[in-house]
Design an enzyme around this catalytic site. Sequence first.
Site, PDB file in Angstrom:
ATOM      1  NE  ARG A  77      37.149  55.250  26.557  1.00  0.00           N
ATOM      2  CZ  ARG A  77      36.039  55.488  27.225  1.00  0.00           C
ATOM      3  NH1 ARG A  77      35.927  56.592  27.955  1.00  0.00           N
ATOM      4  NH2 ARG A  77      35.021  54.670  27.167  1.00  0.00           N
ATOM      5  CE  LYS A 111      46.966  72.729  45.421  1.00  0.00           C
ATOM      6  NZ  LYS A 111      46.417  72.468  46.763  1.00  0.00           N
ATOM      7  CE  LYS A 155      49.861  79.688  46.924  1.00  0.00           C
ATOM      8  NZ  LYS A 155      49.181  78.389  46.768  1.00  0.00           N
ATOM      9  CD  GLU A 186      50.033  80.535  51.641  1.00  0.00           C
ATOM     10  OE1 GLU A 186      49.476  79.899  50.739  1.00  0.00           O
ATOM     11  OE2 GLU A 186      51.082  80.163  52.212  1.00  0.00           O
ATOM     12  CG  ASP A 225      47.045  78.360  53.187  1.00  0.00           C
ATOM     13  OD1 ASP A 225      46.179  77.902  52.423  1.00  0.00           O
ATOM     14  OD2 ASP A 225      48.053  77.720  53.539  1.00  0.00           O
TER      15      ASP A 225
END
Length: 284
Positions: free
Chosen positions: A101, A136, A168, A198, A219
């Site tokens: 597994r 991410k 950002k 950004e 963005d």
Amino acid sequence: MTAVLETAQIRPVVVAALAEDAPSGDVTSQVFVPADAVATADVVAREPGVMAGVEVLTVVFAEVDPQVRVVRHIDDGQEFAAGDVLATVSGPARAILRGERIALNLLQRLCGIATLTAAHVQAVAHTRARVVDTRKTTPGLRVLERHAVRCGGGFNHRFSLSDAVMAKDNHLALTDDITAAIRAARAQIPHTMHLEVEVDRLDQVEAVLAGGVDTIMLDNFSLDDLRAGVELVGDRAVVEASGGVRLDTIGAIAETGVDVISVGALTHGVRALDLGLDVRISRD
């Protein structure tokens, strides 16, 4: 050529996963499978895809029992069809069932990422745009997942928060003078460190470029604004597009002339590829 995923990068993940999966051993195999039983198992693709992380099989089964032998029939970055045998595992049956597994969980996820990445790369193949990943990623699996992106023909963004300056909207929320803030940041970092900022509006572009950035991220821009942004930036910085990129939209985004398209979904929205382990058990 796809970079090799090293055993030292895989093993900590495997050790933690095995400990989580069977902290006191595989009690089912202990009561149903004779200790002297041996097995041969084929890792079989139930659907087509791109291989990534095949070395995971070797590391998992070596960790469970060094007597288990893994023969790989395909290398990372290679395509396979439904029904293809990707690897063959042989050795003590209990050990193979113990590692089954964990080996499949990791390999299915990595192949899913490579396959999804390859589809995005193919969608922009007629342009100059690079497809890149983001941060991410699944906690603890970043090095494996980013390897899978490369197996699919994509590229990696910064690996961690320590690798580059990337400002950002939240970083700039209290900044009245973006140009001055960028120049101050540039003065604090080594000359070798990349600086990216950004923007979410076209009217921010000139102020950011005046600060001296290496990459400007547009963005969640519309296609028209992306085209306008590319023209405005020219050769003064690398232009990256980001925000809600999907397989059905990435081609049009690439056609605006951007240099880089970052796609978080490559790692955080991926579906594990369907792979199976077909086991044949016998007695010594």
